[in-house]
Design an enzyme around this catalytic site. Sequence first.
Site, mmCIF file in Angstrom:
data_model
loop_
_atom_site.group_PDB
_atom_site.id
_atom_site.type_symbol
_atom_site.label_atom_id
_atom_site.label_comp_id
_atom_site.label_asym_id
_atom_site.label_seq_id
_atom_site.Cartn_x
_atom_site.Cartn_y
_atom_site.Cartn_z
ATOM 1 N N HIS A 13 -7.267 -0.298 5.180
ATOM 2 C CA HIS A 13 -6.285 0.327 5.957
ATOM 3 C C HIS A 13 -6.175 1.227 4.941
ATOM 4 O O HIS A 13 -5.473 3.220 5.316
ATOM 5 C CB HIS A 13 -5.068 -0.524 6.216
ATOM 6 C CG HIS A 13 -3.713 0.265 6.913
ATOM 7 N ND1 HIS A 13 -3.934 0.621 8.429
ATOM 8 C CD2 HIS A 13 -3.058 0.562 5.690
ATOM 9 C CE1 HIS A 13 -3.127 0.819 8.223
ATOM 10 N NE2 HIS A 13 -2.101 1.204 7.236
ATOM 11 N N HIS A 67 4.255 -5.271 10.376
ATOM 12 C CA HIS A 67 5.198 -4.462 11.345
ATOM 13 C C HIS A 67 4.759 -6.260 12.364
ATOM 14 O O HIS A 67 3.444 -6.708 12.595
ATOM 15 C CB HIS A 67 3.798 -3.610 12.562
ATOM 16 C CG HIS A 67 3.617 -2.525 11.097
ATOM 17 N ND1 HIS A 67 4.510 -1.276 11.422
ATOM 18 C CD2 HIS A 67 3.058 -2.025 9.936
ATOM 19 C CE1 HIS A 67 4.598 -0.384 10.416
ATOM 20 N NE2 HIS A 67 3.559 -1.139 10.170
ATOM 21 N N HIS A 125 1.336 4.158 2.053
ATOM 22 C CA HIS A 125 2.418 4.841 3.531
ATOM 23 C C HIS A 125 3.326 4.094 3.041
ATOM 24 O O HIS A 125 3.921 3.706 2.442
ATOM 25 C CB HIS A 125 1.502 4.169 4.685
ATOM 26 C CG HIS A 125 0.195 4.226 5.038
ATOM 27 N ND1 HIS A 125 -0.656 3.425 6.014
ATOM 28 C CD2 HIS A 125 -0.394 5.627 4.849
ATOM 29 C CE1 HIS A 125 -1.346 4.121 5.992
ATOM 30 N NE2 HIS A 125 -2.034 4.785 4.919
ATOM 31 N N ASP A 181 -0.942 -4.277 6.395
ATOM 32 C CA ASP A 181 -0.780 -3.690 7.705
ATOM 33 C C ASP A 181 -2.602 -3.728 7.434
ATOM 34 O O ASP A 181 -3.666 -3.172 7.756
ATOM 35 C CB ASP A 181 -0.670 -1.554 7.441
ATOM 36 C CG ASP A 181 0.282 -1.455 7.523
ATOM 37 O OD1 ASP A 181 1.648 -2.982 8.085
ATOM 38 O OD2 ASP A 181 0.742 -0.438 7.948
ATOM 39 N N HIS A 205 1.395 -1.358 0.217
ATOM 40 C CA HIS A 205 -0.193 0.428 0.141
ATOM 41 C C HIS A 205 0.571 1.507 -0.027
ATOM 42 O O HIS A 205 2.041 1.097 0.420
ATOM 43 C CB HIS A 205 -0.724 0.136 1.107
ATOM 44 C CG HIS A 205 -0.557 0.142 2.808
ATOM 45 N ND1 HIS A 205 0.360 -1.486 3.101
ATOM 46 C CD2 HIS A 205 0.222 1.262 3.924
ATOM 47 C CE1 HIS A 205 0.462 -0.815 4.169
ATOM 48 N NE2 HIS A 205 -0.172 0.735 4.775
ATOM 49 N N ASP A 245 6.040 4.377 4.709
ATOM 50 C CA ASP A 245 6.868 2.883 5.716
ATOM 51 C C ASP A 245 6.604 1.847 5.340
ATOM 52 O O ASP A 245 7.646 1.359 5.304
ATOM 53 C CB ASP A 245 6.465 2.857 7.084
ATOM 54 C CG ASP A 245 4.813 2.814 6.991
ATOM 55 O OD1 ASP A 245 3.843 3.407 7.159
ATOM 56 O OD2 ASP A 245 3.986 1.886 8.369
ATOM 57 N N HIS A 246 6.263 1.670 3.601
ATOM 58 C CA HIS A 246 5.613 0.743 3.500
ATOM 59 C C HIS A 246 6.702 1.098 1.753
ATOM 60 O O HIS A 246 6.918 0.113 0.911
ATOM 61 C CB HIS A 246 4.025 0.081 3.120
ATOM 62 C CG HIS A 246 3.805 -0.910 3.999
ATOM 63 N ND1 HIS A 246 4.198 -1.923 4.477
ATOM 64 C CD2 HIS A 246 3.535 -0.083 5.604
ATOM 65 C CE1 HIS A 246 3.778 -1.603 5.595
ATOM 66 N NE2 HIS A 246 3.540 -0.819 6.519
#
Length: 246
Positions: free
Chosen positions: A101, A164, A48, A126, A46, A50-51
């Site tokens: 998400h 995570h 975001h 996530d 996705h 952090d990905h």
Amino acid sequence: MKIVPVPVREDNYAYLLAAVDPYDVPKVQAAANQLGVSIVAAITTHHHFDHSGGNEASKYPGAPIYGGSHRIPKLTNLVKDKDEFVVGEHIRVRCLATPCHTQDSISYHVIDTANTSQPGGVFTGDTLFIGGCGNFFEGTGEEMHAALSYLGTLPDETVTYVGHEYTAKNAAFAMTVEPTNADISRLHRMTQEHAITTGKSTIGDEKLWNVFMRPHSEEIKKATGLTGDESAIVTKLRQMKNSFKG
């Protein structure tokens, strides 16, 4: 098929199969170098940062970058539900749209066509965590219930590779919601024995110990004070988890 978790940031995971959610490119490259492998594709669950943030820093200009929307940096290959592609010679990847998400959340089911006796794996970003699920940032409880149910249609032996390391907190919450569930006790023991838990659960395990995949449980209905609408139970569980301080 060998899948290698690469911990990045505080609690994120990137993976080596192709590079899955390669946020920290130098760390992912170091792991690849140690294994003597080349990165031939980047798979993003996705948008975001952090990905997907590692896509901007990619040192692999010839490698395709797969993902579910153009919100993903440097995307080259847009995928949708039920699309399939091949990584390397033998790794077949099937895309499962799991919006909630984020609306561009894609889970990736992977199998090794050269070794069909080996269980497949699924990269869930996530959406699904071990013993839990992601926040509903762009979706509803109905969508998360549908996404988790969709993942639940995969073979029970499918190994889960999550976004995570939240397993210990998820287990602690689950024990307050379904305290007589022996499988949740098993999950709790796993968190005590392993700092890194990704790759140690299967879809079959999640059906047994993940309360967000168990809205049919009478004990969970009692804990939420709801009956009937399973999407509403999932929504209530998420609200309870958000305020959980254990």
